[in-house]
Design a protein around this motif. Structure first.
Motif, mmCIF file in Angstrom:
data_model
loop_
_atom_site.group_PDB
_atom_site.id
_atom_site.type_symbol
_atom_site.label_atom_id
_atom_site.label_comp_id
_atom_site.label_asym_id
_atom_site.label_seq_id
_atom_site.Cartn_x
_atom_site.Cartn_y
_atom_site.Cartn_z
ATOM 1 N N LEU A 15 24.567 -4.985 41.765
ATOM 2 C CA LEU A 15 25.051 -5.067 43.154
ATOM 3 C C LEU A 15 25.471 -3.987 43.843
ATOM 4 C CD1 LEU A 15 25.704 -8.933 43.172
ATOM 5 C CD2 LEU A 15 23.706 -7.710 44.089
ATOM 6 N N GLN A 16 26.563 -3.375 43.209
ATOM 7 C CA GLN A 16 27.134 -2.115 43.526
ATOM 8 C C GLN A 16 26.298 -1.139 43.888
ATOM 9 O OE1 GLN A 16 30.279 -0.722 41.050
ATOM 10 N NE2 GLN A 16 31.223 0.381 42.540
ATOM 11 N N GLU A 17 25.376 -0.837 42.874
ATOM 12 C CA GLU A 17 24.418 0.195 42.953
ATOM 13 C C GLU A 17 23.605 -0.067 44.164
ATOM 14 O OE1 GLU A 17 20.995 2.201 40.165
ATOM 15 O OE2 GLU A 17 22.691 1.387 39.366
ATOM 16 N N LEU A 18 23.040 -1.247 44.384
ATOM 17 C CA LEU A 18 22.348 -1.268 45.452
ATOM 18 C C LEU A 18 22.785 -1.255 46.836
ATOM 19 C CD1 LEU A 18 19.450 -2.618 46.570
ATOM 20 C CD2 LEU A 18 20.543 -4.660 46.192
ATOM 21 N N ARG A 19 24.106 -1.591 46.890
ATOM 22 C CA ARG A 19 25.123 -1.234 48.213
ATOM 23 C C ARG A 19 25.509 0.053 48.581
ATOM 24 N NH1 ARG A 19 27.920 -7.165 46.505
ATOM 25 N NH2 ARG A 19 26.323 -8.349 47.257
ATOM 26 N N ARG A 20 25.379 0.666 47.508
ATOM 27 C CA ARG A 20 26.040 1.963 47.728
ATOM 28 C C ARG A 20 25.790 2.803 48.745
ATOM 29 N NH1 ARG A 20 26.596 3.928 42.547
ATOM 30 N NH2 ARG A 20 29.014 2.885 42.395
ATOM 31 N N GLY A 21 24.256 3.004 48.941
ATOM 32 C CA GLY A 21 23.609 3.667 50.045
ATOM 33 C C GLY A 21 23.553 3.108 51.192
ATOM 34 N N THR A 22 23.624 1.669 51.037
ATOM 35 C CA THR A 22 23.562 0.982 52.309
ATOM 36 C C THR A 22 24.851 1.322 53.386
ATOM 37 O OG1 THR A 22 24.582 -1.097 51.470
ATOM 38 C CG2 THR A 22 22.131 -0.725 51.533
ATOM 39 N N VAL A 23 26.169 1.601 52.564
ATOM 40 C CA VAL A 23 27.446 1.758 53.370
ATOM 41 C C VAL A 23 27.191 3.051 54.070
ATOM 42 C CG1 VAL A 23 29.645 2.245 52.985
ATOM 43 C CG2 VAL A 23 28.744 0.517 51.644
ATOM 44 N N VAL A 24 26.618 4.173 53.447
ATOM 45 C CA VAL A 24 26.424 5.422 54.159
ATOM 46 C C VAL A 24 25.615 5.277 55.394
ATOM 47 C CG1 VAL A 24 25.202 7.543 54.113
ATOM 48 C CG2 VAL A 24 26.489 6.767 52.055
ATOM 49 N N LEU A 25 24.347 4.491 55.398
ATOM 50 C CA LEU A 25 23.420 4.036 56.442
ATOM 51 C C LEU A 25 24.259 3.372 57.376
ATOM 52 C CD1 LEU A 25 20.969 4.148 57.978
ATOM 53 C CD2 LEU A 25 20.041 2.474 56.539
ATOM 54 N N ALA A 26 25.143 2.396 56.964
ATOM 55 C CA ALA A 26 25.703 1.469 58.021
ATOM 56 C C ALA A 26 26.774 2.307 58.604
ATOM 57 C CB ALA A 26 26.274 0.450 57.237
ATOM 58 N N ALA A 27 27.514 3.143 57.978
ATOM 59 C CA ALA A 27 28.411 4.029 58.797
ATOM 60 C C ALA A 27 27.995 5.019 59.715
ATOM 61 C CB ALA A 27 29.398 5.007 57.677
ATOM 62 N N LEU A 28 26.854 5.721 59.371
ATOM 63 C CA LEU A 28 26.131 6.522 60.270
ATOM 64 C C LEU A 28 25.681 5.740 61.746
ATOM 65 C CD1 LEU A 28 24.053 8.778 57.656
ATOM 66 C CD2 LEU A 28 26.163 9.269 59.128
ATOM 67 N N VAL A 29 25.064 4.696 61.592
ATOM 68 C CA VAL A 29 24.774 3.764 62.516
ATOM 69 C C VAL A 29 25.777 3.334 63.241
ATOM 70 C CG1 VAL A 29 23.453 1.720 63.178
ATOM 71 C CG2 VAL A 29 22.560 3.071 61.344
ATOM 72 N N ALA A 30 26.691 2.791 62.529
ATOM 73 C CA ALA A 30 28.109 2.256 63.471
ATOM 74 C C ALA A 30 28.698 3.263 64.042
ATOM 75 C CB ALA A 30 28.999 1.585 62.330
ATOM 76 N N LEU A 31 28.653 4.471 63.736
ATOM 77 C CA LEU A 31 29.646 5.543 64.099
ATOM 78 C C LEU A 31 28.826 6.326 65.337
ATOM 79 C CD1 LEU A 31 31.833 6.633 61.258
ATOM 80 C CD2 LEU A 31 32.494 5.447 63.275
ATOM 81 N N ARG A 32 27.559 5.855 65.692
ATOM 82 C CA ARG A 32 27.067 6.467 66.878
ATOM 83 C C ARG A 32 27.958 6.281 68.044
ATOM 84 N NH1 ARG A 32 20.927 4.244 65.320
ATOM 85 N NH2 ARG A 32 20.169 6.013 64.191
#
Length: 116
Positions: A15-32
């Motif tokens: 689960l940690q491995e699956l979520r790791r990349g999603t945090v990067v994407l979520a941060a890039l989207v949120a910080l628009r």
């Protein structure tokens, strides 16, 4: 009652491995929309993307070093805060990652429909 699958160390690791990349994407989207670290942490958690501060802050510094985020200090308030914003390069990466996420999601949905 179903036990928490994340309590199993093997499951937790995957689960940690699956979520790791999603945090990067979520941060890039949120910080628009510019924001500071703690507000981003709260926003991600509210949206079901649970991330620890000890993970998020180094990630923000790494993304900034890679040119995917820009930052500036806001010293107008009583407590100075570093505000981050997705750069043009970060926005382009987010768009690429979203497109690939959607492709993978469609493929997994198709695969699970075939096997159920």
């Amino acid at each position: 009652m179903n036990p928490d699958p994340a309590a199993d160390p093997v499951v937790a690791g995957h689960l940690q491995e699956l979520r790791r990349g999603t945090v990067v994407l979520a941060a890039l989207v949120a910080l628009r929309t510019p924001g500071y670290g703690y507000a981003l942490l709260e926003s991600l958690n509210q949206h079901g993307i649970v991330v620890d501060a000890n993970t998020l802050y180094p990630l923000l510094r790494r993304l900034e070093k890679q040119g995917l985020l820009t930052s500036e200090w806001n010293t107008e308030e009583s407590r100075p805060r570093k505000f981050y914003r997705t750069s043009d390069e970060g926005d382009a990466l987010a768009s690429t990652l979203i497109a690939d996420w959607q492709r993978l999601d469609a493929s997994l949905r198709h695969l699970t429909e075939e096997t159920s």
